[in-house]
Design a protein around this motif. Structure first.
Motif, PDB file in Angstrom:
ATOM      1  N   PRO A  31       0.788  -1.102   0.038  1.00  0.00           N
ATOM      2  CA  PRO A  31      -0.106   0.103   0.176  1.00  0.00           C
ATOM      3  C   PRO A  31       0.992   1.293   0.052  1.00  0.00           C
ATOM      4  N   ASN A  32       0.176   2.418  -0.411  1.00  0.00           N
ATOM      5  CA  ASN A  32       0.873   3.827  -0.092  1.00  0.00           C
ATOM      6  C   ASN A  32       0.465   3.913   1.364  1.00  0.00           C
ATOM      7  N   LEU A  33       1.354   4.473   2.295  1.00  0.00           N
ATOM      8  CA  LEU A  33       1.174   4.851   3.577  1.00  0.00           C
ATOM      9  C   LEU A  33       1.408   6.247   3.843  1.00  0.00           C
ATOM     10  N   TYR A  34       0.901   6.836   4.655  1.00  0.00           N
ATOM     11  CA  TYR A  34       0.852   8.448   5.004  1.00  0.00           C
ATOM     12  C   TYR A  34       0.674   8.396   6.517  1.00  0.00           C
ATOM     13  N   TRP A  35       1.464   9.591   7.041  1.00  0.00           N
ATOM     14  CA  TRP A  35       1.474  10.231   8.255  1.00  0.00           C
ATOM     15  C   TRP A  35       0.933  11.637   8.187  1.00  0.00           C
ATOM     16  N   TYR A  36      -0.042  11.939   8.730  1.00  0.00           N
ATOM     17  CA  TYR A  36      -0.971  13.262   8.964  1.00  0.00           C
ATOM     18  C   TYR A  36      -0.833  13.786  10.408  1.00  0.00           C
ATOM     19  N   ARG A  37      -0.795  15.137  10.330  1.00  0.00           N
ATOM     20  CA  ARG A  37      -1.000  15.739  11.975  1.00  0.00           C
ATOM     21  C   ARG A  37      -2.177  16.659  11.736  1.00  0.00           C
ATOM     22  N   GLN A  38      -3.023  16.645  12.760  1.00  0.00           N
ATOM     23  CA  GLN A  38      -4.115  17.385  12.747  1.00  0.00           C
ATOM     24  C   GLN A  38      -4.199  18.332  14.271  1.00  0.00           C
ATOM     25  N   ALA A  39      -3.912  19.607  14.018  1.00  0.00           N
ATOM     26  CA  ALA A  39      -3.897  20.467  15.198  1.00  0.00           C
ATOM     27  C   ALA A  39      -5.171  21.041  15.507  1.00  0.00           C
ATOM     28  N   ALA A  40      -5.577  21.002  16.459  1.00  0.00           N
ATOM     29  CA  ALA A  40      -6.958  21.790  17.114  1.00  0.00           C
ATOM     30  C   ALA A  40      -8.068  21.184  16.111  1.00  0.00           C
ATOM     31  N   GLY A  41      -8.239  20.014  16.064  1.00  0.00           N
ATOM     32  CA  GLY A  41      -9.290  19.500  15.622  1.00  0.00           C
ATOM     33  C   GLY A  41      -9.599  19.951  14.188  1.00  0.00           C
ATOM     34  N   ALA A  66      10.187   9.335   9.655  1.00  0.00           N
ATOM     35  CA  ALA A  66       9.437   8.367   9.445  1.00  0.00           C
ATOM     36  C   ALA A  66      10.150   7.251   8.853  1.00  0.00           C
ATOM     37  N   SER A  67       9.826   5.987   9.088  1.00  0.00           N
ATOM     38  CA  SER A  67      10.599   4.726   8.475  1.00  0.00           C
ATOM     39  C   SER A  67       9.471   3.954   8.246  1.00  0.00           C
ATOM     40  N   ARG A  68       9.657   3.017   7.251  1.00  0.00           N
ATOM     41  CA  ARG A  68       8.743   1.772   6.709  1.00  0.00           C
ATOM     42  C   ARG A  68       9.787   0.396   6.773  1.00  0.00           C
ATOM     43  N   PRO A  69       9.812  -0.021   7.831  1.00  0.00           N
ATOM     44  CA  PRO A  69      10.799  -1.180   7.813  1.00  0.00           C
ATOM     45  C   PRO A  69       9.913  -2.375   7.076  1.00  0.00           C
ATOM     46  N   GLN A  70       8.844  -2.453   7.069  1.00  0.00           N
ATOM     47  CA  GLN A  70       8.205  -3.803   6.504  1.00  0.00           C
ATOM     48  C   GLN A  70       6.841  -3.112   5.494  1.00  0.00           C
ATOM     49  N   ASP A  71       6.572  -4.029   4.937  1.00  0.00           N
ATOM     50  CA  ASP A  71       5.533  -3.486   3.627  1.00  0.00           C
ATOM     51  C   ASP A  71       4.362  -2.785   4.474  1.00  0.00           C
ATOM     52  N   ARG A  72       3.899  -3.374   5.423  1.00  0.00           N
ATOM     53  CA  ARG A  72       2.637  -2.769   5.943  1.00  0.00           C
ATOM     54  C   ARG A  72       2.834  -2.025   7.231  1.00  0.00           C
ATOM     55  N   GLN A  73       4.385  -1.715   7.643  1.00  0.00           N
ATOM     56  CA  GLN A  73       4.389  -0.966   8.925  1.00  0.00           C
ATOM     57  C   GLN A  73       4.916   0.187   8.466  1.00  0.00           C
ATOM     58  N   PHE A  74       4.489   1.129   9.156  1.00  0.00           N
ATOM     59  CA  PHE A  74       4.921   2.598   9.072  1.00  0.00           C
ATOM     60  C   PHE A  74       5.009   3.202  10.782  1.00  0.00           C
ATOM     61  N   ILE A  75       6.144   3.897  10.864  1.00  0.00           N
ATOM     62  CA  ILE A  75       6.560   4.397  12.152  1.00  0.00           C
ATOM     63  C   ILE A  75       6.896   5.857  12.032  1.00  0.00           C
ATOM     64  N   LEU A  76       6.262   6.623  12.694  1.00  0.00           N
ATOM     65  CA  LEU A  76       6.772   8.062  13.168  1.00  0.00           C
ATOM     66  C   LEU A  76       7.545   8.239  14.231  1.00  0.00           C
ATOM     67  N   GLY A  87      -0.512  17.187  18.992  1.00  0.00           N
ATOM     68  CA  GLY A  87      -1.623  16.822  18.138  1.00  0.00           C
ATOM     69  C   GLY A  87      -1.931  15.500  17.888  1.00  0.00           C
ATOM     70  N   PHE A  88      -2.809  15.374  16.944  1.00  0.00           N
ATOM     71  CA  PHE A  88      -3.459  14.210  16.599  1.00  0.00           C
ATOM     72  C   PHE A  88      -2.978  13.836  15.551  1.00  0.00           C
ATOM     73  N   TYR A  89      -2.244  12.541  15.538  1.00  0.00           N
ATOM     74  CA  TYR A  89      -1.643  11.846  14.376  1.00  0.00           C
ATOM     75  C   TYR A  89      -2.271  10.834  13.789  1.00  0.00           C
ATOM     76  N   LEU A  90      -2.605  10.863  12.703  1.00  0.00           N
ATOM     77  CA  LEU A  90      -3.297   9.957  11.766  1.00  0.00           C
ATOM     78  C   LEU A  90      -2.470   9.209  10.715  1.00  0.00           C
ATOM     79  N   CYS A  91      -2.322   7.893  10.606  1.00  0.00           N
ATOM     80  CA  CYS A  91      -1.794   7.223   9.743  1.00  0.00           C
ATOM     81  C   CYS A  91      -3.047   6.876   8.658  1.00  0.00           C
ATOM     82  N   ALA A  92      -2.635   6.591   7.327  1.00  0.00           N
ATOM     83  CA  ALA A  92      -3.714   6.324   6.382  1.00  0.00           C
ATOM     84  C   ALA A  92      -2.953   5.344   5.258  1.00  0.00           C
ATOM     85  N   TRP A  93      -3.818   4.688   4.518  1.00  0.00           N
ATOM     86  CA  TRP A  93      -3.116   4.039   3.394  1.00  0.00           C
ATOM     87  C   TRP A  93      -4.253   4.107   2.321  1.00  0.00           C
TER      88      TRP A  93
END
Lengths: 114, 115
Positions: A31-41, A66-76, A87-93
Motif C-alpha cells: 500500500p501507499n502509507l501516509y502520516w498526517y498531523r491534525q492540530a486543534a481538531g 518516518a520509517s517503513r521497515p516492512q511493507d505494512r508497517q509505518f513508524i513516526l 497534536g492528533f496523528y493519523l496514519c492512512a493507507w
C-alpha cells in the motif's frame, strides 16, 4: 477486509523525550502509507508518505522522521519532542494504482507534549 | 495551485431538516473529489467520491453529493439530518505526484445537528 491499526491511542510526553508511533495495515499488500498531523481538531497536514519499504518522502521540514521497515508497517519518530509536536496523528493507507482510490485512516494517536 | 475550499467553518441545522455542507474546487480538467467525515477523537471515514459520470453521487449513512461543473462545487447533502451526523466534514481532492497519490483537504466544516 483491510484494517489499519495505530498505537498508542494517547500519549503524554515531556519536552525533549523521544517518540515512536506505530501504524500497521492488514489485509492488503504494497500500500501507499501516509502520516498526517491534525492540530486543534481541524485541518490535516501531510507529514510523510511512502510508496514502498524504505521509501519515505517528507512534505514539510520538521522535528519528526518516518520509517517503513516492512511493507505494512509505518513508524513516526522523533529524537527530541517539542511543544509544537502536540497534536492528533493519523496514519492512512491507499492502493498504489489509481489516484482516485480513497485513503483509509487509522483511529489516530493523541500526543500531548508537556 | 489546485485546491478545494470549504467556505463555512460551522454549519448548524435542526434535526430532521435537510443539511448541506459546501465545497468548491479549483482544479484543472476533470476533477476527482472526495468527502470524509471525522467524529470526535476518531480517524477520518470515507463517505463518497466523484470520479466521472453521474453528477449525483450517493454515499454512506444516507449522504449524497452533487458535482456542479459550472459552479465548480461539490456540496455534501442529506435530506434529513440526525443528531449523530454532528461531526467534522472534509472535502478532498486526490492528485498524483512524485510517484505517489495524495489528497489535498479542505479546512473542514463542523456540522452541529440540534435536537
Amino acid at each position: 477486509s483491510q484494517t489499519i491499526h495505530q498505537w498508542p491511542a494517547t500519549l503524554v510526553q515531556p519536552v525533549g523525550s523521544p517518540l515512536s508511533l506505530e501504524c500497521t495495515v492488514e489485509g492488503t499488500s504494497n500500500p501507499n502509507l501516509y502520516w498526517y498531523r491534525q492540530a486543534a481538531g481541524r485541518g490535516l497536514q501531510l507529514l510523510f508518505y511512502s510508496v514502498g519499504i524504505g521509501q519515505i518522502s517528507s512534505e514539510v521540514p520538521q522535528n519528526l522522521s518516518a520509517s517503513r521497515p516492512q511493507d505494512r508497517q509505518f513508524i513516526l519518530s522523533s529524537k527530541k519532542l517539542l511543544l509544537s509536536d502536540s497534536g492528533f496523528y493519523l496514519c492512512a493507507w491507499s492502493m498504489l494504482d489509481y489516484n482516485y482510490n480513497e485513503q483509509f485512516f487509522g483511529p489516530g494517536t493523541r500526543l500531548t507534549v508537556l | 495551485a489546485q485546491s478545494v475550499a470549504q467556505p463555512e467553518d460551522q454549519v448548524n441545522v435542526a434535526e430532521g431538516n435537510p443539511l448541506t455542507v459546501k465545497c468548491t474546487y479549483s482544479v484543472s480538467g476533470n476533477p476527482y473529489l472526495f468527502w470524509y467525515v471525522q467524529y470526535p477523537n476518531r480517524g477520518l471515514q470515507f463517505l463518497l467520491k466523484y470520479i466521472t459520470g453521474d453528477n449525483l453521487v450517493k454515499g454512506s449513512y444516507g449522504f449524497e453529493a452533487e458535482f456542479n461543473k459550472s459552479q465548480t462545487s461539490f456540496h455534501l447533502k442529506k435530506p434529513s439530518a440526525l443528531v449523530s451526523d454532528s461531526a467534522l466534514y472534509f472535502c478532498a481532492y486526490p492528485w498524483s505526484g512524485a510517484g505517489s497519490y495524495q489528497l489535498t483537504f479542505g479546512k473542514g466544516t463542523k456540522l452541529s445537528v440540534i435536537p
